[in-house]
Design a protein around this motif. Structure first.
Motif, mmCIF file in Angstrom:
data_model
loop_
_atom_site.group_PDB
_atom_site.id
_atom_site.type_symbol
_atom_site.label_atom_id
_atom_site.label_comp_id
_atom_site.label_asym_id
_atom_site.label_seq_id
_atom_site.Cartn_x
_atom_site.Cartn_y
_atom_site.Cartn_z
ATOM 1 N N SER B 128 -10.068 3.748 -4.454
ATOM 2 C CA SER B 128 -10.267 3.709 -3.008
ATOM 3 C C SER B 128 -10.774 2.340 -2.580
ATOM 4 O O SER B 128 -10.999 2.111 -1.406
ATOM 5 C CB SER B 128 -11.276 4.779 -2.597
ATOM 6 O OG SER B 128 -12.561 4.390 -3.005
ATOM 7 N N SER B 129 -10.991 1.444 -3.548
ATOM 8 C CA SER B 129 -11.432 0.069 -3.348
ATOM 9 C C SER B 129 -12.910 -0.077 -3.037
ATOM 10 O O SER B 129 -13.444 -1.169 -3.050
ATOM 11 C CB SER B 129 -10.642 -0.659 -2.250
ATOM 12 O OG SER B 129 -11.267 -0.494 -0.999
ATOM 13 N N ILE B 191 -9.686 11.427 4.173
ATOM 14 C CA ILE B 191 -8.661 12.431 4.481
ATOM 15 C C ILE B 191 -7.499 12.234 3.526
ATOM 16 O O ILE B 191 -6.873 11.171 3.517
ATOM 17 C CB ILE B 191 -8.151 12.253 5.922
ATOM 18 C CG1 ILE B 191 -9.321 12.242 6.884
ATOM 19 C CG2 ILE B 191 -7.094 13.309 6.231
ATOM 20 C CD1 ILE B 191 -9.374 13.337 7.871
ATOM 21 N N PRO B 192 -7.178 13.241 2.702
ATOM 22 C CA PRO B 192 -6.028 13.117 1.801
ATOM 23 C C PRO B 192 -4.749 12.941 2.610
ATOM 24 O O PRO B 192 -4.547 13.635 3.618
ATOM 25 C CB PRO B 192 -6.015 14.451 1.055
ATOM 26 C CG PRO B 192 -7.392 14.997 1.190
ATOM 27 C CD PRO B 192 -7.899 14.506 2.514
ATOM 28 N N THR B 193 -3.892 12.008 2.184
ATOM 29 C CA THR B 193 -2.693 11.740 2.969
ATOM 30 C C THR B 193 -1.660 12.859 2.856
ATOM 31 O O THR B 193 -0.725 12.903 3.652
ATOM 32 C CB THR B 193 -2.028 10.422 2.548
ATOM 33 O OG1 THR B 193 -1.855 10.438 1.137
ATOM 34 C CG2 THR B 193 -2.862 9.242 2.949
ATOM 35 N N HIS B 210 -3.749 10.256 -2.959
ATOM 36 C CA HIS B 210 -4.127 9.155 -2.077
ATOM 37 C C HIS B 210 -4.881 9.678 -0.852
ATOM 38 O O HIS B 210 -4.677 10.803 -0.417
ATOM 39 C CB HIS B 210 -2.863 8.411 -1.639
ATOM 40 C CG HIS B 210 -3.138 7.163 -0.869
ATOM 41 N ND1 HIS B 210 -3.687 6.050 -1.451
ATOM 42 C CD2 HIS B 210 -2.978 6.855 0.443
ATOM 43 C CE1 HIS B 210 -3.829 5.102 -0.526
ATOM 44 N NE2 HIS B 210 -3.412 5.572 0.633
ATOM 45 N N VAL B 212 -7.243 8.403 2.977
ATOM 46 C CA VAL B 212 -7.615 7.374 3.944
ATOM 47 C C VAL B 212 -9.085 7.567 4.303
ATOM 48 O O VAL B 212 -9.518 8.683 4.580
ATOM 49 C CB VAL B 212 -6.747 7.485 5.213
ATOM 50 C CG1 VAL B 212 -7.213 6.499 6.257
ATOM 51 C CG2 VAL B 212 -5.297 7.240 4.873
ATOM 52 N N SER B 213 -9.840 6.474 4.304
ATOM 53 C CA SER B 213 -11.270 6.561 4.590
ATOM 54 C C SER B 213 -11.520 7.092 5.996
ATOM 55 O O SER B 213 -10.805 6.768 6.936
ATOM 56 C CB SER B 213 -11.901 5.182 4.445
ATOM 57 O OG SER B 213 -13.234 5.226 4.899
ATOM 58 N N MET B 214 -12.553 7.907 6.105
ATOM 59 C CA MET B 214 -12.906 8.481 7.404
ATOM 60 C C MET B 214 -13.420 7.414 8.362
ATOM 61 O O MET B 214 -13.389 7.586 9.567
ATOM 62 C CB MET B 214 -13.996 9.521 7.182
ATOM 63 C CG MET B 214 -14.117 10.510 8.290
ATOM 64 S SD MET B 214 -13.084 11.905 7.976
ATOM 65 C CE MET B 214 -14.311 13.153 7.664
ATOM 66 N N TYR B 215 -13.935 6.320 7.830
ATOM 67 C CA TYR B 215 -14.511 5.281 8.683
ATOM 68 C C TYR B 215 -13.601 4.057 8.652
ATOM 69 O O TYR B 215 -12.891 3.821 7.696
ATOM 70 C CB TYR B 215 -15.898 4.889 8.182
ATOM 71 C CG TYR B 215 -16.724 6.039 7.686
ATOM 72 C CD1 TYR B 215 -17.260 6.963 8.569
ATOM 73 C CD2 TYR B 215 -16.959 6.212 6.319
ATOM 74 C CE1 TYR B 215 -18.011 8.027 8.111
ATOM 75 C CE2 TYR B 215 -17.709 7.276 5.852
ATOM 76 C CZ TYR B 215 -18.233 8.186 6.746
ATOM 77 O OH TYR B 215 -18.970 9.232 6.301
ATOM 78 N N SER B 216 -13.685 3.251 9.711
ATOM 79 C CA SER B 216 -12.833 2.064 9.703
ATOM 80 C C SER B 216 -13.668 0.790 9.781
ATOM 81 O O SER B 216 -14.764 0.781 10.347
ATOM 82 C CB SER B 216 -11.850 2.116 10.870
ATOM 83 O OG SER B 216 -12.522 1.771 12.057
ATOM 84 N N GLY B 217 -13.131 -0.276 9.193
ATOM 85 C CA GLY B 217 -13.672 -1.627 9.325
ATOM 86 C C GLY B 217 -15.171 -1.751 9.160
ATOM 87 O O GLY B 217 -15.737 -1.425 8.120
ATOM 88 N N ASN B 219 -17.662 -0.106 10.403
ATOM 89 C CA ASN B 219 -18.380 1.130 10.092
ATOM 90 C C ASN B 219 -18.253 1.479 8.620
ATOM 91 O O ASN B 219 -19.201 1.930 7.977
ATOM 92 C CB ASN B 219 -17.811 2.297 10.909
ATOM 93 C CG ASN B 219 -18.158 2.166 12.369
ATOM 94 O OD1 ASN B 219 -19.119 1.478 12.709
ATOM 95 N ND2 ASN B 219 -17.386 2.796 13.221
ATOM 96 N N ASP B 220 -17.047 1.300 8.103
ATOM 97 C CA ASP B 220 -16.797 1.604 6.703
ATOM 98 C C ASP B 220 -17.696 0.722 5.830
ATOM 99 O O ASP B 220 -18.300 1.193 4.860
ATOM 100 C CB ASP B 220 -15.323 1.327 6.400
ATOM 101 C CG ASP B 220 -14.827 2.103 5.202
ATOM 102 O OD1 ASP B 220 -15.413 3.166 4.917
ATOM 103 O OD2 ASP B 220 -13.872 1.655 4.566
#
Lengths: 66, 499, 230
Positions: B128-129, B191-193, B210, B212-217, B219-220
């Motif tokens: 997930s990096s 969220i699973p893709t 795979h 996608v993170s619930m938070y972006s940028g 916030n993440d």
């Protein structure tokens, strides 16, 4: 009042509260030992006398709720 | 068999001791490979003739190194010592409860499964990096199950205890459990893709694991470093403090210098630590007040950290001859010294003007490693050295080997952090240097080639530590298989060691 | 009160949890709504860029390269305008990194070309003498995972309202719409079209043959992503 002001007050209030609690804890620790009501240092022996047949520092009595 | 006296049952502790040693060796070996790759890039393609470049490459291996030393070595060490210390200070044996025994064994085997899944997925590049939270959602769920199993074991054992008050070490183990649980859950919200549906109505598109993170940028980043910083708090500080509060007094036969101070430090640490995460994001795009808060609390954090460390050193008051005679005490005293050292260094790096130079450089790497190699590594090895004679009922195989190991590893740590200091500050200064016309003085590559000698020294330092770790593993193995059998009476305080 | 707490493990645990949790609540939550607003000129990732971003993550490029330009003269001289919070609005996960073994990449699309990346990924030390970056030759043969990237786009649109198929404002006052495919088949076709514009600027014969045959190697997707970093 926007959310950032609220955040500021919440932050200040909580930190003050925690500091008061922490200092009253320090006071509690040292004063109760000075008055002789508690002895905290005896708990250090829990690590030293830790065989299963050693007497516990403070036993859990049967009639008391755990 | 009916009349056999009750004994502590170390079955689960032994299992986790094994994984501590194994995963520690693997993680540190990968670390040495990574260090060599930075000094000598040719190492990246050492298995190129087999077509395995993709898997021996620095960037692919890096999460494997961090995760195997954090979630392999350190976590196993925490579990091993819990299943040992927990029983003893609560004065209750795991043999008294079939349920707890079952939970303990289940905890171990589930843990092994997760480790296997994590290793395979990281080699494949499934990540997930996020640092120290690289696992994708299926493994995250398994991690939660393992963690809850451990928690049930902790509170179950506490529930049937004979000792009414909880010893300070137990406080720290409880805090470890709660802290990591909270951090891990919130940071891994994703969220699973496979849940997505295309406008044409297709579902389950692409790789099932795979997400996608619930938070972006920003916030993440904020959540990640709130996690990243505090995973260090509750993985590398809190549980290791739990260990030293038990093992140092027990091995030296001296009660903790001030039990009151230990209680204070506990609440102080709990209160302050969580605020300091912002120091990873100085000069970034997170709000300014939060960055300042991160700086200020990082400095305040010195107090509770030093409270514990000084308490440990004062426990040895009047007994300093033990440091000279026992290599085991040496490990623990040096561990708490390194703890003081890195908890002073951390706040210094969190000061904004220092951070401007230090961030993104090797100085940070150096800081992490004097904490992990000097404090975490030394303390966990000392704990295992102390436990080995008691769980195997045998004398430690070789005291002189322990002594040699101590000096080799200490030299390794010193080489490591001194070279990384110099490398970090050199690079930080070179990045910001301007010539007389206001142009940048160095291109980026100049600042990389300048570091070659330090990278080489670091690789040597890491190699020394690894060699020491193999000596440790050998010593424990020989203790287990051919140490002299000892009586219960020899195990009161100082561990029995053969010359 | 304190002494009582120490003998009641359950309430003790609750107390510890409250003390450690409140920092997070006060510090992190209120910022959430504000920080995720995109700035003008920030657009969602196209399909091939998204696939490239996944290649970037798969190989942990973020272990050595940051994507965060700090507001110092030395940094803006070297990498361009300092980073703004809103520029990351569509980054899930964020890829700021924590260590610069190599240079920052947040605006690498401004000053590097497809051609440069192609040569550099094959032989970094050949392009930048003294570089300690390893070659990423397998990216020229491994295929990019377009389906997963498409699922990634769909998830972003459906769960987080990322504006695909909707006009987003650009810096020059115009608007731009990033299209998203309606089906897996259409997605693959779209990605291939994008890939052709990238591979046209590349020299590697094998890569061009693969794209001509309808296959997209990882390197093409990665370069599409790197070019989008501006």
């Amino acid at each position: 009042m926007d959310i950032f002001q609220l955040q500021g007050y919440a932050y200040f209030g909580l930190v003050t509260l925690m500091v008061v609690i922490l200092y009253s804890y320090i006071y509690h620790l040292y004063s109760s030992e000075k008055k002789g009501t508690k002895d905290f240092e005896k708990y250090g022996n829990m690590a030293l006398n830790d065989e299963i047949d050693d007497a516990p520092v403070e036993k859990i009595s049967k009639d008391e709720k755990k | 068999m009916e009349n056999r006296p009750l004994e502590y049952d170390y079955t689960v502790a032994k299992m986790f001791m094994l994984t501590t040693v194994l995963l520690g060796a693997v993680g540190m070996l990968i670390g040495v490979i990574l260090a060599s790759e930075m000094a000598f890039p040719g190492v990246n393609t050492m298995l190129g003739s087999l077509g395995l470049n993709e898997f021996t490459n620095f960037s692919r291996l890096r999460p494997l190194h961090t995760d195997s030393v954090i979630f392999g070595f350190t976590l196993s060490g925490i579990f091993a010592t819990w299943y040992y210390v927990g029983q003893r200070v609560l004065k209750v044996s795991m043999a008294e409860s079939k349920l707890l025994m079952f939970l303990g064994k289940m905890h171990f085997w589930l843990y092994i499964l997760v480790v296997a899944a994590a290793v395979v997925s990281l080699f494949m590049g499934i990540t997930s990096s996020k640092e120290y939270a690289e696992f994708e959602w299926p493994i995250d769920i398994a991690v939660v199950v393992v963690w809850v199993t451990w928690g049930l074991g902790i509170f179950g054992l506490i529930g049937i205890r004979r000792e009414r008050s909880l010893y300070i070490s137990i406080w720290y183990y409880i805090a470890t459990f709660l802290g990591i649980a909270m951090l891990y859950l919130f940071n891994n919200m994703e969220i699973p893709t496979i849940l997505a549906t295309s406008p044409a109505g297709e579902t389950g598109i692409g790789a099932w694991y795979h997400s996608v993170s619930m938070y972006s940028g920003t916030n993440d980043a904020l959540v990640q470093w709130w996690y990243g910083h505090n995973a260090v708090a509750f993985g590398f500080t809190v549980p290791i403090v739990a260990m030293i509060y038990y093992f140092l007094p027990k091995e030296s036969g001296q009660a903790v210098y001030s039990y009151k101070l230990s209680l204070l430090s506990f609440w102080g640490l709990m209160f302050v630590y969580l605020w300091a995460g912002g120091h990873h994001l100085l000069f970034s795009t997170v709000p300014d007040w939060m960055q300042t808060m991160g700086s200020v609390f990082s400095v305040v954090l010195i107090l509770p950290s030093w409270g514990s460390a000084i308490n440990m050193l004062l426990t040895m008051k009047g007994e300093w001859q033990q440091v000279a005679t026992s290599p085991l005490i040496k490990f623990m005293v040096l561990a708490s010294t390194f703890y003081m050292f890195s908890t002073l260094e951390g706040p210094i790096q969190a000061i904004k003007s220092v951070n401007a130079i230090a961030h993104f450089t090797d100085w940070i790497v150096g800081h992490v490693h004097d904490g992990t190699l000097g404090w975490v590594g030394f303390m966990i090895m000392a704990a295992l050295f102390h436990m080995a004679p008691r769980v195997f009922k045998r004398e430690l195989y070789s005291k002189s080997l322990m002594g040699t190991q101590f000096w080799i590893q200490t030299l390794g740590v010193v080489l490591y952090f001194t070279s990384m200091w110099i490398a970090g500050i050199t690079q930080g200064m070179m990045w910001r240097a301007h010539d007389e016309y206001g142009n940048l003085a160095y291109s980026f590559i100049d600042t990389v080639t300048a570091l070659h000698p330090y990278y080489t020294i670091r690789a040597v330092g890491g190699l020394l530590y690894l060699i020491g770790f193999f000596m440790f593993a050998y010593n424990i193995y020989k203790t287990m298989t051919s140490g002299r059998r000892v009586e219960e009476s020899e195990l009161q305080s100082a561990s029995p060691m053969a010359a | 009160m304190f002494h009582w707490l120490e003998k009641h493990p359950f309430f003790f645990a609750v107390g510890v949890f409250l003390v450690i949790a409140f920092a997070g609540l006060v510090e992190i939550l209120p910022n959430f709504a504000q920080a995720s607003q995109p700035v003008v000129g920030t657009k969602p990732y196209t399909l091939l860029e998204m696939a490239g971003r996944e290649v970037y993550i798969k190989n942990s490029c973020n272990a050595c390269h940051s994507q965060l330009i700090r507001p110092f003269k030395a940094e803006t001289d070297r990498y361009g305008h300092y980073s703004l919070s809103g520029e990351y609005a569509y980054d899930r996960p964020f890829l700021w990194g924590s260590k610069r073994i190599g240079p920052d990449l947040h605006r690498v699309g401004d000053y590097r070309t497809t051609d440069w990346h192609e040569n550099h990924m094959k032989d970094p030390a050949g392009v930048v003498p003294g570089s300690i970056m390893p070659a990423y030759t397998w990216m020229f043969t491994n295929l990019a995972d377009i389906n997963t990237a498409y699922a990634d786009q769909l998830t972003n649109a459906q769960f987080f309202n990322v504006p695909y198929n909707k006009p987003v404002p650009m810096k020059d006052g115009t608007t731009l719409t990033v299209p998203m495919a309606k089906s897996v088949a259409e997605a693959n076709a779209m990605a291939l079209e994008e890939a052709k514009t990238i591979s046209a600027d590349m020299k590697d014969k094998d890569v061009q043959d693969m794209v001509a045959a309808g296959k997209i190697p990882e390197i093409v997707a990665l370069i599409a992503y790197l070019n989008s970093l501006k």
